[in-house]
Write a protein that holds these residues in place. Sequence first.
Motif: not given
Length: 163
Positions: A111-137
């Motif tokens: 939470x201390x990271x810049x919002x842009x960097x937080x979003x970049x990390x989220x996108x990085x995980x999504x590109x590797x299949x760690x998505x909301x759908x994966x979370x539901x599974x």
Amino acid sequence: PHSNVLLLTRSHGSEEIYVEVDLDAQQDEADDDAAAALLDEEDEEGDMRSLPPVAFSVNIAKGRAALGFSCQTDGEAVMISHVSLNDSAGAAGEDEDEDEDYMPYTGPLFTELDDTLQQAFSDYLEERGITAEFGAYLIELVHDKLEVEYMAWLTRVQGFIAG
């Protein structure tokens, strides 16, 4: 069977991705005022109650280094709480095994990271299949694993008592 750890792996290009769930580290449903008895019952509006969130870690390995994420999912989103870099070469290229007191800096709170960097990390995980759908599974998988382990435990306890 009889394991409290659930490990999922996959490859993404030259990366190895490891998702680990420690079943013992999950929210204790019994602590939430009878929530355990109500999880699969309908609420006042007739909707099915949702399963509790699942905490998990993701490690993405490239060579001798790994980027680690501490995450949680409620089945609708994946939330990151911490990101760390485990560089096995150590600081300044030194071998960590030589210094038993070596404690690498694991990074700031997410939470201390810049919002842009937080979003970049989220996108990085999504590109590797760690998505909301994966979370539901993952929530369904953990719920099923806990049920199977509970039933196996009951059978082992019954066998012990009967024997």
